[in-house]
Design a protein around this motif. Structure first.
Motif, mmCIF file in Angstrom:
data_model
loop_
_atom_site.group_PDB
_atom_site.id
_atom_site.type_symbol
_atom_site.label_atom_id
_atom_site.label_comp_id
_atom_site.label_asym_id
_atom_site.label_seq_id
_atom_site.Cartn_x
_atom_site.Cartn_y
_atom_site.Cartn_z
ATOM 1 N N UNK A 108 0.792 -1.226 0.000
ATOM 2 C CA UNK A 108 0.000 0.000 0.000
ATOM 3 C C UNK A 108 0.822 1.273 0.000
ATOM 4 N N UNK A 109 2.104 1.183 -0.350
ATOM 5 C CA UNK A 109 2.957 2.365 -0.352
ATOM 6 C C UNK A 109 2.486 3.359 -1.408
ATOM 7 N N UNK A 110 2.508 4.627 -1.070
ATOM 8 C CA UNK A 110 2.027 5.660 -1.983
ATOM 9 C C UNK A 110 3.108 6.041 -2.991
ATOM 10 N N UNK A 111 2.664 6.564 -4.109
ATOM 11 C CA UNK A 111 3.587 7.068 -5.129
ATOM 12 C C UNK A 111 4.495 8.129 -4.511
ATOM 13 N N UNK A 112 5.786 8.027 -4.776
ATOM 14 C CA UNK A 112 6.749 8.948 -4.183
ATOM 15 C C UNK A 112 7.340 8.457 -2.887
ATOM 16 N N UNK A 113 6.788 7.359 -2.331
ATOM 17 C CA UNK A 113 7.319 6.791 -1.106
ATOM 18 C C UNK A 113 8.660 6.115 -1.329
ATOM 19 N N UNK A 114 9.387 5.863 -0.244
ATOM 20 C CA UNK A 114 10.696 5.234 -0.330
ATOM 21 C C UNK A 114 10.569 3.737 -0.057
ATOM 22 N N UNK A 115 11.039 2.940 -1.015
ATOM 23 C CA UNK A 115 10.930 1.477 -0.934
ATOM 24 C C UNK A 115 12.334 0.876 -0.901
ATOM 25 N N UNK A 116 12.599 0.090 0.131
ATOM 26 C CA UNK A 116 13.898 -0.566 0.285
ATOM 27 C C UNK A 116 13.777 -2.056 -0.010
ATOM 28 N N UNK A 117 14.736 -2.570 -0.797
ATOM 29 C CA UNK A 117 14.910 -4.017 -0.931
ATOM 30 C C UNK A 117 16.285 -4.356 -0.348
ATOM 31 N N UNK A 118 16.329 -4.967 0.855
ATOM 32 C CA UNK A 118 17.615 -5.251 1.507
ATOM 33 C C UNK A 118 18.293 -6.534 1.018
ATOM 34 N N UNK A 119 17.631 -7.260 0.127
ATOM 35 C CA UNK A 119 18.235 -8.406 -0.568
ATOM 36 C C UNK A 119 18.038 -8.159 -2.066
ATOM 37 N N UNK A 120 18.617 -7.072 -2.564
ATOM 38 C CA UNK A 120 18.228 -6.561 -3.882
ATOM 39 C C UNK A 120 18.564 -7.488 -5.035
ATOM 40 N N UNK A 121 19.591 -8.327 -4.881
ATOM 41 C CA UNK A 121 19.956 -9.211 -5.981
ATOM 42 C C UNK A 121 20.176 -8.431 -7.256
ATOM 43 N N UNK A 122 19.542 -8.878 -8.339
ATOM 44 C CA UNK A 122 19.726 -8.220 -9.641
ATOM 45 C C UNK A 122 18.834 -6.990 -9.824
ATOM 46 N N UNK A 123 18.002 -6.681 -8.826
ATOM 47 C CA UNK A 123 17.258 -5.417 -8.853
ATOM 48 C C UNK A 123 15.836 -5.485 -9.350
ATOM 49 N N UNK A 124 15.268 -6.680 -9.460
ATOM 50 C CA UNK A 124 13.916 -6.796 -10.014
ATOM 51 C C UNK A 124 12.876 -5.978 -9.272
ATOM 52 N N UNK A 125 12.950 -5.947 -7.957
ATOM 53 C CA UNK A 125 11.952 -5.220 -7.169
ATOM 54 C C UNK A 125 12.179 -3.714 -7.251
ATOM 55 N N UNK A 126 13.426 -3.271 -7.136
ATOM 56 C CA UNK A 126 13.670 -1.823 -7.174
ATOM 57 C C UNK A 126 13.448 -1.248 -8.573
ATOM 58 N N UNK A 127 13.640 -2.067 -9.608
ATOM 59 C CA UNK A 127 13.316 -1.616 -10.974
ATOM 60 C C UNK A 127 11.837 -1.265 -11.048
ATOM 61 N N UNK A 128 10.981 -2.152 -10.546
ATOM 62 C CA UNK A 128 9.541 -1.885 -10.587
ATOM 63 C C UNK A 128 9.162 -0.727 -9.680
ATOM 64 N N UNK A 129 9.790 -0.638 -8.510
ATOM 65 C CA UNK A 129 9.494 0.471 -7.597
ATOM 66 C C UNK A 129 9.780 1.811 -8.278
ATOM 67 N N UNK A 130 10.932 1.908 -8.944
ATOM 68 C CA UNK A 130 11.289 3.150 -9.637
ATOM 69 C C UNK A 130 10.337 3.423 -10.798
ATOM 70 N N UNK A 131 9.961 2.387 -11.531
ATOM 71 C CA UNK A 131 9.015 2.545 -12.641
ATOM 72 C C UNK A 131 7.659 3.046 -12.146
ATOM 73 N N UNK A 132 7.310 2.693 -10.912
ATOM 74 C CA UNK A 132 6.021 3.075 -10.337
ATOM 75 C C UNK A 132 6.055 4.448 -9.678
ATOM 76 N N UNK A 133 7.196 5.116 -9.738
ATOM 77 C CA UNK A 133 7.289 6.458 -9.173
ATOM 78 C C UNK A 133 7.700 6.498 -7.723
ATOM 79 N N UNK A 134 8.299 5.391 -7.232
ATOM 80 C CA UNK A 134 8.800 5.363 -5.854
ATOM 81 C C UNK A 134 10.283 5.767 -5.826
#
Length: 329
Positions: free
Chosen positions: A182-208
């Motif tokens: 339920x994180x809002x657009x512009x919120x800060x999303x951390x992946x502490x096991x980022x690996x190849x970045x799949x989650x943070x790629x989507x977070x950035x694409x979603x405006x986080x």
């Protein structure tokens, strides 16, 4: 009174698509009401100005649009009062998981089309307006206003990235995991096991604001390489152990992560379950009070440090299942 919108939910992973849709409404609207739910759908009422924002982030909904009502195969007379937008139209039908097998869908399409064609021309090849007919517990009709761009999500899957590991969430599930918090657009999303970045790629694409960390420096570098490949930026990153995230990354709006599991992943020799236990201790130290963490694990886990709100099961193949945990800090 706000208009009602129909969400055609994905049939995969049982109740996860509905939960994701509700969380998207929480994140993007100022108020909403879930009017009804059923097999493969949700109807919700909210201001139409929020529809685009919801559509831009949702992953496990096929399409959505203005709800035209619920009918039975024998009675569609209520459509007489429906007014479509200007232009030509076509009616397209779908049975959810084979429901209403005894109903002649083509005959029903012709009957509905006959009613709607009193004010609009029919154009089956290139209609200006698509009227979707979902056949499940009833006959539901809605205007198709937004369709999830699955082709774009496929272009970001693991094999398309310059740096990849074979074990990685598909982009639509990475996106769903973020939405489940339920994180809002512009919120800060951390992946502490980022690996190849799949989650943070989507977070950035979603405006986080996407933040990445991992104990393996090679993964952090590879994650940055993948972000660069898609023209995205990390708000912050660090090569650190999971036990250090509370001090380094405090007050995160959401934590979304898919920790290592299986024989082919790097753990630095540490027992997998011990890693999970330490993650359960560290995540709430990095997360804002009341915020959520989405954590994917190969089996159900409870952390005494956070409230477990729900677990959603995804069967992958053979004995591998993913359990999408949603924790509240």
């Amino acid at each position: 009174m706000s208009p009602q919108f129909f969400f055609e939910l994905s049939g995969e992973s049982k109740d996860m698509p509905l939960a994701e849709a509700v969380r998207c409404l929480e994140a993007e609207t100022d108020s909403f009401e879930v009017v009804k739910t059923g097999p493969g759908y949700m109807v919700a009422s909210f201001d139409e100005r929020f529809l685009q924002g919801v559509a831009d982030r949702i992953a496990l909904t096929h399409s959505m649009g203005l709800y035209l009502g619920e009918y039975t195969p024998d009675d569609t007379s209520g459509l007489e009062s429906v007014v479509l937008p200007q232009g030509s139209f076509a009616v397209r039908a779908k049975r959810f998981e084979g429901m209403m097998k005894d109903v002649d869908s083509q005959g029903l399409i012709r009957r509905i089309g006959g009613i709607l064609s009193k004010h609009n021309d029919v154009n089956l090849r290139e209609p200006d307006v698509v009227v979707r007919m979902q056949m499940c517990d009833a006959v539901h009709l809605y205007l198709e206003q937004h369709v999830t761009d699955t082709d774009l999500l496929e272009k970001r899957k693991v094999g398309e990235r310059p740096f990849f590991s074979p074990i990685s969430l598909h982009p639509k599930y990475a996106r769903a995991l973020i939405n489940l918090t339920g994180v809002k657009r512009g919120g800060t999303v951390l992946d502490p096991f980022c690996g190849t970045g799949g989650i943070v790629i989507e977070a950035a694409e979603m405006g986080m604001r996407a933040v990445a960390s991992d104990f393996d420096e090679e993964m952090v570098i590879g994650c940055q390489e993948n972000m660069d490949f898609y023209g995205l930026e990390l708000a912050d990153f660090e090569t650190i152990d999971i036990g250090e995230i509370g001090e380094r990354f405090p007050e995160m709006d959401a934590i979304c992560t898919d920790p290592p599991y299986g024989r082919s992943t790097k753990t630095g020799g540490e027992n997998i379950d011990h890693i999970y236990a330490r993650a359960g201790e560290s995540i709430p130290q990095s997360l804002k009070k009341g915020a959520r963490a989405g954590v994917v694990l190969p089996h159900a886990v409870e952390f005494p440090t956070m409230t477990l709100e729900n677990i959603y099961l995804q069967k992958v193949h053979g004995s591998l299942s993913r359990h999408y945990h949603v924790f509240r800090n």
